[in-house]
Design an enzyme around this catalytic site. Structure first.
Site, mmCIF file in Angstrom:
data_model
loop_
_atom_site.group_PDB
_atom_site.id
_atom_site.type_symbol
_atom_site.label_atom_id
_atom_site.label_comp_id
_atom_site.label_asym_id
_atom_site.label_seq_id
_atom_site.Cartn_x
_atom_site.Cartn_y
_atom_site.Cartn_z
ATOM 1 N N SER A 1 0.872 -1.172 0.000
ATOM 2 C CA SER A 1 0.000 0.000 0.000
ATOM 3 C C SER A 1 0.911 1.224 0.000
ATOM 4 O O SER A 1 1.738 1.370 0.899
ATOM 5 C CB SER A 1 -0.863 -0.035 1.269
ATOM 6 O OG SER A 1 -1.580 1.161 1.412
ATOM 7 N N LYS B 1 -1.020 -1.018 -4.438
ATOM 8 C CA LYS B 1 -2.206 -0.230 -4.080
ATOM 9 C C LYS B 1 -1.776 1.217 -3.887
ATOM 10 O O LYS B 1 -0.812 1.488 -3.159
ATOM 11 C CB LYS B 1 -2.826 -0.802 -2.804
ATOM 12 C CG LYS B 1 -3.779 0.122 -2.056
ATOM 13 C CD LYS B 1 -4.524 -0.638 -0.975
ATOM 14 C CE LYS B 1 -4.664 0.185 0.300
ATOM 15 N NZ LYS B 1 -5.347 -0.554 1.378
ATOM 16 N N LYS C 1 -2.810 5.069 -2.695
ATOM 17 C CA LYS C 1 -3.744 5.946 -1.999
ATOM 18 C C LYS C 1 -4.080 7.099 -2.937
ATOM 19 O O LYS C 1 -3.175 7.661 -3.593
ATOM 20 C CB LYS C 1 -3.093 6.486 -0.721
ATOM 21 C CG LYS C 1 -2.852 5.413 0.329
ATOM 22 C CD LYS C 1 -4.165 4.936 0.925
ATOM 23 C CE LYS C 1 -3.917 3.933 2.038
ATOM 24 N NZ LYS C 1 -5.183 3.505 2.661
ATOM 25 N N ASP D 1 -7.051 3.165 -3.291
ATOM 26 C CA ASP D 1 -7.778 3.272 -2.015
ATOM 27 C C ASP D 1 -8.057 4.736 -1.716
ATOM 28 O O ASP D 1 -7.134 5.530 -1.518
ATOM 29 C CB ASP D 1 -6.940 2.641 -0.893
ATOM 30 C CG ASP D 1 -7.691 2.567 0.434
ATOM 31 O OD1 ASP D 1 -8.847 3.038 0.500
ATOM 32 O OD2 ASP D 1 -7.116 2.033 1.410
ATOM 33 N N GLU E 1 -11.023 0.856 -3.584
ATOM 34 C CA GLU E 1 -11.323 0.581 -2.172
ATOM 35 C C GLU E 1 -11.960 1.800 -1.513
ATOM 36 O O GLU E 1 -11.449 2.916 -1.631
ATOM 37 C CB GLU E 1 -9.991 0.218 -1.486
ATOM 38 C CG GLU E 1 -10.113 -0.229 -0.047
ATOM 39 C CD GLU E 1 -8.754 -0.658 0.520
ATOM 40 O OE1 GLU E 1 -7.827 -0.978 -0.263
ATOM 41 O OE2 GLU E 1 -8.610 -0.648 1.756
ATOM 42 N N ASP F 1 -13.698 -1.380 2.968
ATOM 43 C CA ASP F 1 -12.778 -1.468 4.112
ATOM 44 C C ASP F 1 -13.509 -0.871 5.321
ATOM 45 O O ASP F 1 -14.175 -1.599 6.069
ATOM 46 C CB ASP F 1 -11.475 -0.723 3.753
ATOM 47 C CG ASP F 1 -10.487 -0.572 4.904
ATOM 48 O OD1 ASP F 1 -10.808 -0.935 6.037
ATOM 49 O OD2 ASP F 1 -9.363 -0.055 4.679
ATOM 50 N N LYS G 1 -9.772 -6.526 8.125
ATOM 51 C CA LYS G 1 -8.727 -6.216 9.102
ATOM 52 C C LYS G 1 -9.246 -6.703 10.443
ATOM 53 O O LYS G 1 -10.307 -6.255 10.874
ATOM 54 C CB LYS G 1 -8.489 -4.700 9.185
ATOM 55 C CG LYS G 1 -7.954 -4.078 7.914
ATOM 56 C CD LYS G 1 -7.769 -2.580 8.072
ATOM 57 C CE LYS G 1 -7.294 -1.962 6.772
ATOM 58 N NZ LYS G 1 -7.251 -0.494 6.835
ATOM 59 N N GLY H 1 -4.106 -3.731 6.339
ATOM 60 C CA GLY H 1 -3.154 -3.526 7.424
ATOM 61 C C GLY H 1 -3.369 -2.179 8.077
ATOM 62 O O GLY H 1 -4.036 -1.302 7.530
HETATM 63 O O1 OSB Z 1 0.479 -1.583 4.922
HETATM 64 C C1 OSB Z 1 -0.490 -1.419 5.661
HETATM 65 O O2 OSB Z 1 -0.471 -1.764 6.863
HETATM 66 C C2 OSB Z 1 -1.744 -0.805 5.071
HETATM 67 C C3 OSB Z 1 -1.718 0.670 5.030
HETATM 68 C C4 OSB Z 1 -3.095 1.234 4.713
HETATM 69 O O3 OSB Z 1 -3.484 1.182 3.565
HETATM 70 C C5 OSB Z 1 -3.859 1.854 5.798
HETATM 71 C C6 OSB Z 1 -3.129 2.303 6.891
HETATM 72 C C7 OSB Z 1 -3.731 2.972 7.930
HETATM 73 C C8 OSB Z 1 -5.100 3.178 7.898
HETATM 74 C C9 OSB Z 1 -5.854 2.713 6.820
HETATM 75 C C10 OSB Z 1 -5.257 2.031 5.768
HETATM 76 C C11 OSB Z 1 -6.175 1.483 4.714
HETATM 77 O O4 OSB Z 1 -6.061 0.349 4.234
HETATM 78 O O5 OSB Z 1 -7.144 2.149 4.379
HETATM 79 MG MG MG Z 2 -8.302 0.949 3.054
#
Ligand code: OSB
Ligand code: MG
Length: 369
Positions: A136, A162, A164, A189, A214, A239, A263, A291
């Site tokens: 991510s 992925k 952001k 995402d 996402e 999510d 998660k 995560g």
């Molecule tokens: O590598 C990771 O732990 C995922 C990082 C990540 O996308 C995330 C991290 C913190 C809060 C929300 C998200 C998410 O998946 O939306």
């Molecule tokens: Mg997410």
């Protein structure tokens, strides 16, 4: 078994690089590590990976500490039980606060697996010998920084990227990434950065052949996501909106998504995570594990969860070296060639906790007997 002692450690560690999402930027993590003891001296480890600010979900480190200290721990300390179901029954009456519950629940899974002499993966019903990892990637100030990160992680063997995104940092970024990497498995995402008014805009994402988008809409919505999914070719993945198996079933019935990111923290632990995995399987909907930048302990729990059969897409469970200079487990959770081996030789999470490293990053300790 009976829980005779509980220790909470507030562990603070810096991220190697600041991580930016549509709701903000962070460069430091504050998670609660949970150590449980039963009457025989056996130990279970868990991690409460709530964000520090109520931006991703309503919980924070402080609300988790409050819930654990004032409600959850008094409900479980000194209690005897033989199954995770019996354990969660002690605090069934507590509404919400899933990250606070999850850290304790996950530690109980580790403790029970160790007392039965089996791996956490086996106790969950996992079948995969290894899991496939994606990464991510946060929003970057410029496209070249992002492209060089993508290059680095693909070279390391990660199986999907992925990105952001947020309004103003979406179409041009995706177009540029696709120009350089036409065939890489790619997802985006939004962390709830759009509304239904953006439908025409979001339809333009269809041309990028994304494996999914996402959480494009509100963090608590499943109705507008269903309307959006009908208009998009790109699968929607939820999510933030999924907190329980019931609410996953509602989303599946409504057609709010075609994929779910599970998660354990967000859904209150591994028991609920597995129920969501199962209901998705009944609806023929694949899942993957997201995560919260977990330290090695939470990461090890996520690896075990990913060994279940319907975790059929690469998730965000990457090697811990993506985020941290050092970590709390021995060995570290690593993903050579984009794969993490599911530990099966040792009981429980299958990684030792390095308490010396943990103590060097300590920002608070709370003991309960
Ligand atoms: O590598 C990771 O732990 C995922 C990082 C990540 O996308 C995330 C991290 C913190 C809060 C929300 C998200 C998410 O998946 O939306
Ligand atoms: Mg997410």
């Amino acid at each position: 078994m009976k829980l005779v002692r509980i220790e909470l450690y507030h562990v603070r560690m810096n991220l190697k690089d600041a991580f930016e999402t549509s709701f903000g930027r962070k460069s430091e993590l504050n998670h609660l590590i949970i150590k449980l003891y039963d009457e025989s001296g056996a130990i279970g480890w868990g991690e409460t990976a709530s964000p520090s600010k109520p931006d991703y979900c309503p919980e924070t480190l402080e609300t988790c500490l409050h819930m654990q200290r004032d409600f959850l721990i008094p409900a479980i300390l000194g209690k005897s039980f033989d199954t995770v179901e019996e354990f969660t029954g002690f605090y069934e009456w507590v509404r919400g606060n899933n990250f606070a519950k999850a850290g304790l629940e996950m530690a109980v899974w580790d403790l029970l697996a160790k007392s039965r002499g089996i791996s956490l993966s086996k106790m969950l019903g996992g079948t995969r010998p290894y899991i496939e990892s994606g990464v991510s990637l946060g929003i970057e100030p410029d496209i070249n920084t992002l492209l060089s990160k993508i290059e680095k992680y693909l070279a390391e063997g990660y199986k999907r990227i992925k990105l952001k995104i947020k309004p103003g940092r979406d179409l041009t970024v995706l177009a540029e990434v696709r120009r350089h990497y036409p065939d890489v498995p790619l997802t985006a995402d939004a962390n709830s950065a759009y509304t239904l008014k953006d439908i025409a805009h979001l339809k333009q994402f269809d041309r990028f052949n994304l494996a999914m988008i996402e959480q494009p809409l509100a963090y608590d919505d499943i109705v507008d996501h269903a309307l959006l999914q009908r208009e998009l070719e790109t699968p929607v993945c939820l999510d933030e909106s999924i907190h329980s198996v019931e609410n996953a079933r509602h989303a599946l019935e409504l057609g709010s998504c075609r994929v779910i990111n599970i998660k354990p923290g967000r859904v209150g632990g591994l028991l609920e995570a597995r129920k969501i995995h199962d209901v998705c399987q009944q609806y023929d909907v694949p899942v993957w594990c997201g995560g919260m930048h977990e330290y090695g302990i939470g990461r090890a729990h996520n690896v075990a969860l990913c060994s279940l059969p319907n975790f059929s897409m690469p998730g965000d469970v990457s090697g811990s070296d993506k985020y941290f200079e050092e970590d709390l487990t021995q060995p570290r959770v690593l993903a050579p060639n984009g794969r993490i081996t599911v530990p099966t030789d040792n009981p429980g999470i299958g990684y030792e906790v390095n308490e010396e490293t943990l103590k060097r990053h300590l920002a608070g300790t709370y003991n309960f007997t």
